[in-house]
Scaffold this motif. Sequence first.
Motif, PDB file in Angstrom:
ATOM      1  N   THR A  17       0.859  -1.183   0.000  1.00 46.76           N
ATOM      2  CA  THR A  17       0.000   0.000   0.000  1.00 46.76           C
ATOM      3  C   THR A  17       0.893   1.229   0.000  1.00 46.76           C
ATOM      4  O   THR A  17       2.082   1.152   0.327  1.00 46.76           O
ATOM      5  CB  THR A  17      -0.931   0.051   1.224  1.00 46.76           C
ATOM      6  OG1 THR A  17      -0.131   0.250   2.412  1.00 46.76           O
ATOM      7  CG2 THR A  17      -1.735  -1.223   1.363  1.00 46.76           C
ATOM      8  N   THR A  18       0.320   2.355  -0.341  1.00 46.18           N
ATOM      9  CA  THR A  18       1.108   3.582  -0.387  1.00 46.18           C
ATOM     10  C   THR A  18       1.647   3.938   0.992  1.00 46.18           C
ATOM     11  O   THR A  18       2.797   4.349   1.136  1.00 46.18           O
ATOM     12  CB  THR A  18       0.246   4.737  -0.928  1.00 46.18           C
ATOM     13  OG1 THR A  18      -0.310   4.358  -2.188  1.00 46.18           O
ATOM     14  CG2 THR A  18       1.083   5.985  -1.101  1.00 46.18           C
ATOM     15  N   ALA A  19       0.806   3.786   2.026  1.00 41.22           N
ATOM     16  CA  ALA A  19       1.254   4.093   3.387  1.00 41.22           C
ATOM     17  C   ALA A  19       2.399   3.179   3.808  1.00 41.22           C
ATOM     18  O   ALA A  19       3.389   3.623   4.408  1.00 41.22           O
ATOM     19  CB  ALA A  19       0.081   3.957   4.355  1.00 41.22           C
ATOM     20  N   ARG A  56       5.647   4.173   2.031  1.00 42.19           N
ATOM     21  CA  ARG A  56       6.254   5.358   2.648  1.00 42.19           C
ATOM     22  C   ARG A  56       6.965   4.990   3.942  1.00 42.19           C
ATOM     23  O   ARG A  56       8.072   5.491   4.221  1.00 42.19           O
ATOM     24  CB  ARG A  56       5.180   6.410   2.912  1.00 42.19           C
ATOM     25  CG  ARG A  56       5.679   7.639   3.669  1.00 42.19           C
ATOM     26  CD  ARG A  56       4.578   8.686   3.797  1.00 42.19           C
ATOM     27  NE  ARG A  56       4.998   9.784   4.659  1.00 42.19           N
ATOM     28  CZ  ARG A  56       4.730   9.880   5.967  1.00 42.19           C
ATOM     29  NH1 ARG A  56       4.008   8.915   6.558  1.00 42.19           N
ATOM     30  NH2 ARG A  56       5.154  10.902   6.672  1.00 42.19           N
ATOM     31  N   ASN A  57       6.389   4.112   4.725  1.00 46.81           N
ATOM     32  CA  ASN A  57       7.007   3.716   5.995  1.00 46.81           C
ATOM     33  C   ASN A  57       8.315   2.944   5.792  1.00 46.81           C
ATOM     34  O   ASN A  57       9.154   2.897   6.691  1.00 46.81           O
ATOM     35  CB  ASN A  57       6.032   2.872   6.821  1.00 46.81           C
ATOM     36  CG  ASN A  57       4.890   3.698   7.382  1.00 46.81           C
ATOM     37  OD1 ASN A  57       5.032   4.902   7.584  1.00 46.81           O
ATOM     38  ND2 ASN A  57       3.763   3.064   7.636  1.00 46.81           N
ATOM     39  N   HIS A  86      10.365  11.180   3.385  1.00 49.30           N
ATOM     40  CA  HIS A  86       9.278  10.679   4.236  1.00 49.30           C
ATOM     41  C   HIS A  86       8.350  11.816   4.652  1.00 49.30           C
ATOM     42  O   HIS A  86       7.120  11.684   4.630  1.00 49.30           O
ATOM     43  CB  HIS A  86       9.881   9.989   5.462  1.00 49.30           C
ATOM     44  CG  HIS A  86       8.879   9.290   6.323  1.00 49.30           C
ATOM     45  ND1 HIS A  86       8.206   9.923   7.359  1.00 49.30           N
ATOM     46  CD2 HIS A  86       8.420   7.999   6.316  1.00 49.30           C
ATOM     47  CE1 HIS A  86       7.398   9.060   7.951  1.00 49.30           C
ATOM     48  NE2 HIS A  86       7.499   7.900   7.346  1.00 49.30           N
ATOM     49  N   ARG A 111       4.266  13.298   2.846  1.00 44.35           N
ATOM     50  CA  ARG A 111       3.188  13.044   3.806  1.00 44.35           C
ATOM     51  C   ARG A 111       1.950  13.885   3.521  1.00 44.35           C
ATOM     52  O   ARG A 111       0.827  13.368   3.458  1.00 44.35           O
ATOM     53  CB  ARG A 111       3.689  13.325   5.228  1.00 44.35           C
ATOM     54  CG  ARG A 111       2.631  13.073   6.307  1.00 44.35           C
ATOM     55  CD  ARG A 111       3.195  13.340   7.688  1.00 44.35           C
ATOM     56  NE  ARG A 111       3.647  14.717   7.838  1.00 44.35           N
ATOM     57  CZ  ARG A 111       4.229  15.188   8.937  1.00 44.35           C
ATOM     58  NH1 ARG A 111       4.454  14.375   9.967  1.00 44.35           N
ATOM     59  NH2 ARG A 111       4.611  16.446   9.011  1.00 44.35           N
ATOM     60  N   LEU A 119       0.128  12.808   0.189  1.00 43.59           N
ATOM     61  CA  LEU A 119      -0.541  11.512   0.261  1.00 43.59           C
ATOM     62  C   LEU A 119      -1.754  11.537   1.177  1.00 43.59           C
ATOM     63  O   LEU A 119      -2.693  10.773   0.992  1.00 43.59           O
ATOM     64  CB  LEU A 119       0.443  10.437   0.732  1.00 43.59           C
ATOM     65  CG  LEU A 119       1.603  10.153  -0.224  1.00 43.59           C
ATOM     66  CD1 LEU A 119       2.548   9.137   0.374  1.00 43.59           C
ATOM     67  CD2 LEU A 119       1.080   9.662  -1.576  1.00 43.59           C
ATOM     68  N   SER A 120      -1.755  12.429   2.162  1.00 43.70           N
ATOM     69  CA  SER A 120      -2.906  12.505   3.063  1.00 43.70           C
ATOM     70  C   SER A 120      -4.132  13.061   2.359  1.00 43.70           C
ATOM     71  O   SER A 120      -5.249  12.889   2.823  1.00 43.70           O
ATOM     72  CB  SER A 120      -2.563  13.391   4.270  1.00 43.70           C
ATOM     73  OG  SER A 120      -2.359  14.744   3.864  1.00 43.70           O
ATOM     74  N   MET A 160      -5.073   6.080  -0.498  1.00 37.63           N
ATOM     75  CA  MET A 160      -3.886   5.326  -0.149  1.00 37.63           C
ATOM     76  C   MET A 160      -3.729   4.065  -0.965  1.00 37.63           C
ATOM     77  O   MET A 160      -2.878   3.248  -0.726  1.00 37.63           O
ATOM     78  CB  MET A 160      -3.896   4.987   1.346  1.00 37.63           C
ATOM     79  CG  MET A 160      -3.942   6.211   2.234  1.00 37.63           C
ATOM     80  SD  MET A 160      -2.647   7.411   1.822  1.00 37.63           S
ATOM     81  CE  MET A 160      -1.229   6.596   2.522  1.00 37.63           C
ATOM     82  N   SER A 161      -4.565   3.860  -1.913  1.00 35.28           N
ATOM     83  CA  SER A 161      -4.405   2.762  -2.863  1.00 35.28           C
ATOM     84  C   SER A 161      -5.031   3.194  -4.170  1.00 35.28           C
ATOM     85  O   SER A 161      -5.862   4.095  -4.212  1.00 35.28           O
ATOM     86  CB  SER A 161      -5.063   1.460  -2.373  1.00 35.28           C
ATOM     87  OG  SER A 161      -6.440   1.654  -2.213  1.00 35.28           O
TER      88      SER A 161
END
Length: 402
Positions: free
Chosen positions: A264-266, A269-270, A380, A384, A387-388, A392-393
């Motif tokens: 997933t996108t989140a 990023r992590n 990172h 943020r 993407l918020s 997220m997909s």
Amino acid sequence: MLVIALVDRIGSGLWASVSVLYFTYVSELSVAQVGTLAAAAGVVGIAGAPLGGRIADRFPLTRVLLVVQLLRAVASGVLLISHDYTLLVASSAVAGLGDRAASVLTKLYATRVAGPDRIRYQAFHRTIANVGWAIGGLAAAAALTVDTTTAYQWLLAGDALSFVASALLTLRCGEPHAPSRTVTTSKHAVPRTRPANPWRDRTYLAYVSTEAVLFLDDAMFKVGLPLWIAHASNAPHGLAPLLMVLNNVMVVALQIPLARFGTTTAAARNLLIPLSVAFALGGVSMALAATGGAVTATLLLTAAAAAFTTAEMLHATVSWELSVALAPDTAQGAYLGVHGLAQSVQRSFGPLAVTAAIANGPAGWLVFGTLIALTCAVQHRLVRGRLSRTPMSVAPVTVSEH
């Protein structure tokens, strides 16, 4: 498209490892002339990514890729049949342009076909590409045991034929749906809005600039590790090709398993957090390798290679997902083309960055690893906010026809 990747990379593996030798012993060029060829391919190649992406937003993707593959075949063919220096420079430049364009076009194809499964698709693609490189490299090594002009010519011919085969295979690929090319037949069709321009998207441009730094793992294996082994460590010189083999084996074995941590996108990023750790550990290992004997240096350099390979695999997953997630659906080609500039730019300044680290000794490698780790943190934070405000997909792309 995965079969095309295998065929393409086998051909590239045949040629990449012997190109300098070919120009030196077959074309009988000087060191300066060979350097000019490489520079021409690199400089012109920078335009290949954004140009290929922009065109793919306007025309059928498979047809654009077909033309690019044939262009690469012609460029290789000219290198084979001519030793005129002007033609060699022009052909090398065209080959560089086609190489970078093809890279973006295959990525765009995967994005449109795989939809939310693009990370897994990318992992398979990179694994198959590395297998292709290995096959081509081994075949080239075997051919070089003959060490004749004919052997070099057959390797270049094999590279050209791989592009022809890739073009023919592309004809069998279905055209993926693209929101940037919606077909309308109604008399009252709503005019399409002007697509987003990545060159005016400051966030995306800043993201691409950080990407150019994170792609430095490429220069590490091509320049950094071999030179550090040769000039600043007690490790045997034969370790350099073995570390390249280690890199290849790790990617083939681990790229697909690691991809599941960034589906997933989140999650992608992590992954920038462990990515920063991998780069930092690689820098520390490189620095310590200059302080020990042969055995210690060998172990530390092996650890550095493993760390940078881990960074390469993690970054591949992160980069694939974020470059697409940050791009509007209606301008994916243009955005991914601009993203492709990161690798092109890295190919230009990457060798300078690693040689600067070498020139400053162990401290240079500590700074090198730290700066890239900090770049991970910057990226990172940078993405943020963007993407918020986006899903997220990404759902599979479809085309509406009226």
